[in-house]
Every structure is written in C-alpha cells, then in structure tokens.
Design a protein around this motif. Structure first.
Motif, PDB file in Angstrom:
ATOM      1  N   VAL A 176     -55.747   7.104 -16.893  1.00 20.92           N
ATOM      2  CA  VAL A 176     -54.974   5.864 -16.880  1.00 20.92           C
ATOM      3  C   VAL A 176     -55.806   4.754 -16.233  1.00 20.92           C
ATOM      4  CG1 VAL A 176     -52.858   4.757 -16.082  1.00 20.92           C
ATOM      5  CG2 VAL A 176     -52.819   7.165 -16.753  1.00 20.92           C
ATOM      6  N   PRO A 177     -55.844   3.559 -16.835  1.00 22.90           N
ATOM      7  CA  PRO A 177     -56.622   2.450 -16.259  1.00 22.90           C
ATOM      8  C   PRO A 177     -55.920   1.815 -15.064  1.00 22.90           C
ATOM      9  CG  PRO A 177     -55.471   1.700 -18.206  1.00 22.90           C
ATOM     10  CD  PRO A 177     -55.210   3.184 -18.108  1.00 22.90           C
TER      11      PRO A 177
ATOM     12  N   HIS B 254     -63.895   9.311 -23.120  1.00 28.74           N
ATOM     13  CA  HIS B 254     -62.916   9.941 -22.235  1.00 28.74           C
ATOM     14  C   HIS B 254     -61.678   9.083 -22.038  1.00 28.74           C
ATOM     15  CE1 HIS B 254     -66.059  12.822 -21.324  1.00 28.74           C
ATOM     16  NE2 HIS B 254     -66.862  11.831 -20.991  1.00 28.74           N
ATOM     17  N   ASP B 255     -61.841   7.764 -21.962  1.00 28.24           N
ATOM     18  CA  ASP B 255     -60.728   6.871 -21.658  1.00 28.24           C
ATOM     19  C   ASP B 255     -60.134   6.335 -22.954  1.00 28.24           C
ATOM     20  OD1 ASP B 255     -61.360   7.266 -18.982  1.00 28.24           O
ATOM     21  OD2 ASP B 255     -62.727   5.554 -18.955  1.00 28.24           O
ATOM     22  N   ALA B 256     -59.010   6.917 -23.381  1.00 24.99           N
ATOM     23  CA  ALA B 256     -58.357   6.493 -24.619  1.00 24.99           C
ATOM     24  C   ALA B 256     -57.606   5.188 -24.377  1.00 24.99           C
ATOM     25  CB  ALA B 256     -57.410   7.579 -25.104  1.00 24.99           C
ATOM     26  N   ARG B 257     -58.011   4.134 -25.080  1.00 23.81           N
ATOM     27  CA  ARG B 257     -57.429   2.804 -24.894  1.00 23.81           C
ATOM     28  C   ARG B 257     -57.064   2.195 -26.251  1.00 23.81           C
ATOM     29  NH1 ARG B 257     -57.546   4.896 -20.600  1.00 23.81           N
ATOM     30  NH2 ARG B 257     -58.663   4.217 -18.732  1.00 23.81           N
TER      31      ARG B 257
ATOM     32  N   LYS C  33     -52.431  13.215 -32.660  1.00 22.25           N
ATOM     33  CA  LYS C  33     -51.015  13.442 -32.905  1.00 22.25           C
ATOM     34  C   LYS C  33     -50.487  14.435 -31.885  1.00 22.25           C
ATOM     35  CE  LYS C  33     -47.871  14.856 -36.611  1.00 22.25           C
ATOM     36  NZ  LYS C  33     -47.786  15.293 -38.032  1.00 22.25           N
ATOM     37  N   GLY C  34     -49.395  14.101 -31.198  1.00 26.29           N
ATOM     38  CA  GLY C  34     -48.825  14.968 -30.185  1.00 26.29           C
ATOM     39  C   GLY C  34     -49.268  14.645 -28.774  1.00 26.29           C
ATOM     40  N   ASP C  35     -50.208  13.702 -28.597  1.00 32.85           N
ATOM     41  CA  ASP C  35     -50.670  13.320 -27.254  1.00 32.85           C
ATOM     42  C   ASP C  35     -49.543  12.688 -26.450  1.00 32.85           C
ATOM     43  OD1 ASP C  35     -53.256  14.212 -27.469  1.00 32.85           O
ATOM     44  OD2 ASP C  35     -54.148  12.248 -27.852  1.00 32.85           O
ATOM     45  N   ASP C  36     -49.479  13.031 -25.164  1.00 30.01           N
ATOM     46  CA  ASP C  36     -48.591  12.328 -24.239  1.00 30.01           C
ATOM     47  C   ASP C  36     -49.244  11.001 -23.858  1.00 30.01           C
ATOM     48  OD1 ASP C  36     -46.576  14.346 -24.028  1.00 30.01           O
ATOM     49  OD2 ASP C  36     -47.952  15.511 -22.786  1.00 30.01           O
ATOM     50  N   ILE C  37     -48.501   9.914 -23.981  1.00 31.36           N
ATOM     51  CA  ILE C  37     -49.073   8.585 -23.737  1.00 31.36           C
ATOM     52  C   ILE C  37     -48.257   7.812 -22.709  1.00 31.36           C
ATOM     53  CG2 ILE C  37     -50.130   8.485 -26.024  1.00 31.36           C
ATOM     54  CD1 ILE C  37     -47.141   6.240 -25.319  1.00 31.36           C
ATOM     55  N   VAL C  38     -48.922   6.781 -22.161  1.00 33.29           N
ATOM     56  CA  VAL C  38     -48.283   5.838 -21.254  1.00 33.29           C
ATOM     57  C   VAL C  38     -48.511   4.436 -21.809  1.00 33.29           C
ATOM     58  CG1 VAL C  38     -48.134   4.973 -18.893  1.00 33.29           C
ATOM     59  CG2 VAL C  38     -48.781   7.351 -19.303  1.00 33.29           C
ATOM     60  N   VAL C  39     -47.462   3.618 -21.780  1.00 30.06           N
ATOM     61  CA  VAL C  39     -47.586   2.224 -22.222  1.00 30.06           C
ATOM     62  C   VAL C  39     -47.702   1.346 -20.984  1.00 30.06           C
ATOM     63  CG1 VAL C  39     -46.555   0.339 -23.521  1.00 30.06           C
ATOM     64  CG2 VAL C  39     -46.233   2.705 -24.274  1.00 30.06           C
ATOM     65  N   LEU C  40     -48.751   0.586 -20.903  1.00 34.67           N
ATOM     66  CA  LEU C  40     -48.989  -0.268 -19.738  1.00 34.67           C
ATOM     67  C   LEU C  40     -48.897  -1.744 -20.142  1.00 34.67           C
ATOM     68  CD1 LEU C  40     -51.989   1.699 -18.211  1.00 34.67           C
ATOM     69  CD2 LEU C  40     -49.595   1.806 -17.523  1.00 34.67           C
ATOM     70  N   PRO C  41     -48.428  -2.600 -19.221  1.00 37.63           N
ATOM     71  CA  PRO C  41     -48.259  -2.350 -17.782  1.00 37.63           C
ATOM     72  C   PRO C  41     -46.889  -1.821 -17.358  1.00 37.63           C
ATOM     73  CG  PRO C  41     -47.935  -4.669 -18.221  1.00 37.63           C
ATOM     74  CD  PRO C  41     -48.289  -4.046 -19.547  1.00 37.63           C
ATOM     75  N   ASN C  42     -45.921  -1.620 -18.313  1.00 31.52           N
ATOM     76  CA  ASN C  42     -44.561  -1.265 -17.895  1.00 31.52           C
ATOM     77  C   ASN C  42     -44.426   0.200 -17.475  1.00 31.52           C
ATOM     78  OD1 ASN C  42     -44.370   0.142 -20.413  1.00 31.52           O
ATOM     79  ND2 ASN C  42     -43.718  -1.748 -21.406  1.00 31.52           N
ATOM     80  N   GLY C  43     -45.351   1.078 -17.892  1.00 35.19           N
ATOM     81  CA  GLY C  43     -45.337   2.468 -17.456  1.00 35.19           C
ATOM     82  C   GLY C  43     -44.446   3.394 -18.257  1.00 35.19           C
TER      83      GLY C  43
END
Length: 413
Positions: free
Chosen positions: A305-306, A215-218, A249-259
């Motif tokens: 999101v972690p 479930h948690d894509a990392r 492909k096409g997933d909405d992502i977040v880059v951490l820790p900057n957000g």
C-alpha cells in the motif's frame, strides 16, 4: 518489440542534433523527400548537415542551437525508440526536465576537446535527480583529437571522479564522432583500440525489465464507466492504465485515499477479458462490491500500500517566469487526479553545479529546490525513488492554466 525512451543532453555545440541525425540517417529512418531537402539546404565539409533532421524551427537554425525539446522516432529490427533532444543552455533546464521525466536512458555528450565542463555537471545531476536508471557518456568529436585513446580515458576518469555521488544504475562510456559516424551505428575503423559496442548496439541490447516496479500494483482511476443500458444495466467499471505492478482476477484491493476494500471481479480489455493486467496496459477493472470510486482515486493491492497524506516533501523544478514563494496556491496534478494545494515552505535551493544546498526564500525560473506542500485533501503516492509513475506531479497555475512546476515526491511531513 519493446520501446526505449532516451534523452540526449550536453553543452551547446557538443553535437547532440548531429548525433540524433546520424542515428536516424544510418538506421534508414529518414524519408527520401526529407533527405533530399536537407541535401539541397546545407552541407558540412562536403557532408550532409544531419543536425537539420532535428532542428526544425527556423529560429533554431539561424542561431545554430536547439531551443525546445525535439522528439524523434525511429526503429530497428530489435527495438523502437523515442528520442528527446534537450537544449544545452542553462536557461532551458526546465526543457531537459520535461524530456527526461519519462526517459529510460540519458545520453550525455562531452566534447573531446573541452572535456567535463559545468554543463556536464548540471545535466548529470538532473539525470540523477530524475532517477534515469541508465546513462551513456558519449565522448564526441574524437576525430578532432586524432581518435586518441589517452584523451578518451582522461575524460572518463574525470567524469567518474565527479559522478561518484550520483545515483546511476548503469554508466557506460563510448568514444564517437557523430559527424563521421564513428561508433554510432557502425564500428569505427579509426579506433581499433575500442572493443566495446557501438552506441546503437548498446541501445538495442539494453535490458529494461529490471527497471520496472513489479511489486507495487498501482491503478489510478481515469474514468468510471456506467453505460446504464438495458444490456449493461448494473455495469460499473473503472478504466485507466496500470502504472506499475500486476493485478490479477481475485486480488484483494484497497481504494485510496478513502480506504475501501473489495476484490477484483474481472479485468476487461478491448479484446476481451484477461486474467491479469500489468504496466502499461490500459484496462477496465470490475469489483465485487459497489463502492464509491471516482477519477483520481487509486486502486492498489493489499500487499503493498502506498503513502496517503496531505503533507508532502518534494524536489521541484520551477518552470515559470514568476518566482515561487511560500504561500502560493496551485492545482496539484498527480496521476489522474487534481487537487488544490499550497506551498508551505521552501526548505532549500540546490546549486546544480556543486550539488550544495542553499537557503532560499523563493525559486526562480529553472531553479530546483526542496519544498513542503499541503494538498486540500489526502492523496495516495509513492516516493519518486521507488515509483516514478506515482511519485511525480506538476503544479498548475489556476489563473493561466500554465504548468509552472514539475515535482518528484521525496516523502511526507
């Protein structure tokens, strides 16, 4: 074939090395020249001393114990295996933690004559602390108690009573004789009362899919690829290994820790482009937007999101001869990132034998305790109980570059 990593643990002389040697020998995973060498070297009761297949160091053989973690590899038509043979002595707790940190299963040996002892408690607690999902209790040396079913059931009852507060997903008991091979690879004719699987049968049939965090894509970024050639003038890819979950492909992502946020443009492998990537694939991810990403950052999907924090609570196994005291500073290495950190507080020390929490002003070699640590900048992490890949870390002494502690994140403060 899939891969099963497991660790063996037990008290000194419980037969761990002999058990591993038996698995290697009976599964035909020993080279002929290696077999001939140990046949000439030593025999036990007229039989090959199978423990020599794992006790490779001269000092270990002379003392009759296993000092370090010995890794062995073998396979059957059903599965590949990596075995970690951990020491039995209490002063080598750190070695067991090292071997168990990425194991899917633990085999804990109990001498049928001695039953459940203090080191059984210690190894079981460490296996629980490190969230090893599956545990097999092998009651060994059944030949020395006349293959008694009553003795086996007595030990099983004792273990279940003390392990009731430990967090094991699966717990199995198997009566064996590693020296003679009873119920290791082949079913024992000496224990007709045993109707369960052999040890190897259980290892081959164990389902691992339910243990995976899907479930948690990392995706911790290991390397930023910028060829800067005429052919790939604008190429910017982020290489690494998927630690858990699935990226598409096409997933909405977040880059951490900057957000920073973006969308996955494509996923590349050595063989070409793929539609999705999952653990433990090594891939290169391309994003639709040019954003600032460097080694140690973590790409995650928006759905799960972690945590992101500088203040962390963790269980820590101390591995250095010099004690850990509050105020000490180290390098905090987690996934692909490294950041300076300071230990703010030792909340308590754990008595591994009784599981009691004790007051502590420091942690000595091989001791385990709960600490509070502050990193120089925010990091992205999951609790270890939810995701072993992103919830674990090591502390490194900057002066010596030695790994001095192995930790499991329990939360933020």
């Amino acid at each position: 074939m899939d891969l099963l990593r497991f660790i063996t643990a037990g008290s000194v002389d419980d037969g761990k090395s002999t058990l591993i040697g038996r698995l290697l020998y009976d599964s035909k995973s020993v080279f002929q020249d290696q077999l001939e060498a140990i046949e000439k070297r030593d025999q036990v009761n007229g039989q090959i001393n199978l423990a020599l297949l794992t006790d490779g160091l001269k000092a270990e053989r002379e003392q009759g114990i296993t000092i370090d973690v010995a890794y062995k590899y073998f396979s059957t038509p059903k599965r590949k295996f990596i075995i970690a043979d951990a020491p039995g002595h209490i002063q080598y707790t750190r070695n067991m933690v090292t071997g168990a940190s990425n194991s899917d299963l633990a085999i804990i040996l109990i001498d049928s004559r001695k039953g459940v002892i203090e080191q059984t408690y210690r190894h079981s607690y460490i296996a629980s602390l490190l969230r090893i999902p599956h545990v097999i209790i092998c009651v060994n040396k059944m030949d020395l108690v006349e293959f008694s079913q009553e003795r086996f059931e007595e030990i099983k009852k004792d273990y279940i009573n003390f392990a009731s507060d430990l967090d094991f997903k699966g717990l199995e008991f198997i009566p064996i004789s590693a020296l003679n091979g009873d119920n290791v690879v082949d079913a024992s004719p000496n224990m007709p009362w045993w109707k369960g699987k052999t040890l190897l049968g259980y290892l081959e049939d164990l389902e691992l899919e339910e243990d995976e965090n899907k479930h948690d894509a990392r995706f911790p970024v290991q390397y930023v690829i910028r060829p800067q050639t005429e052919e790939h003038h604008d190429f910017r890819g982020y290489a690494g290994q998927v630690r858990s979950g699935v990226f598409k492909k096409g997933d909405d992502i977040v880059v951490l820790p900057n957000g920073h946020r973006s969308k996955i443009k494509s996923i590349l492998t050595h063989e070409g482009e793929v539609e999705e990537a999952f653990a433990p694939m090594s891939v290169t991810i391309l994003l639709e937007d040019e954003i600032d990403i460097s080694r140690g950052d973590m790409i995650v999907t928006e759905k799960h999101v972690p945590n992101v924090s500088q203040d962390i609570d963790a269980d820590l196994c101390w591995m250095d001869a010099r004690a850990l005291v509050p105020g000490n500073k180290y390098l905090f290495r987690q996934t692909t990132g490294s950041v300076k950190a300071a230990v703010r507080e030792i909340t308590f020390r754990i008595d591994i034998q009784t599981h009691h929490r004790l007051d502590a002003s420091q942690l000595a070699l091989n001791e385990i305790g709960r600490i509070k640590i502050r990193t120089a900048k925010p990091i992205a992490f999951d609790n270890y109980s939810e995701n072993r890949g992103t919830g674990s870390f090591v502390l490194v002494d900057e002066g010596t570059n030695n790994t001095v502690g192995a930790g499991m994140i329990t939360g933020s403060n």
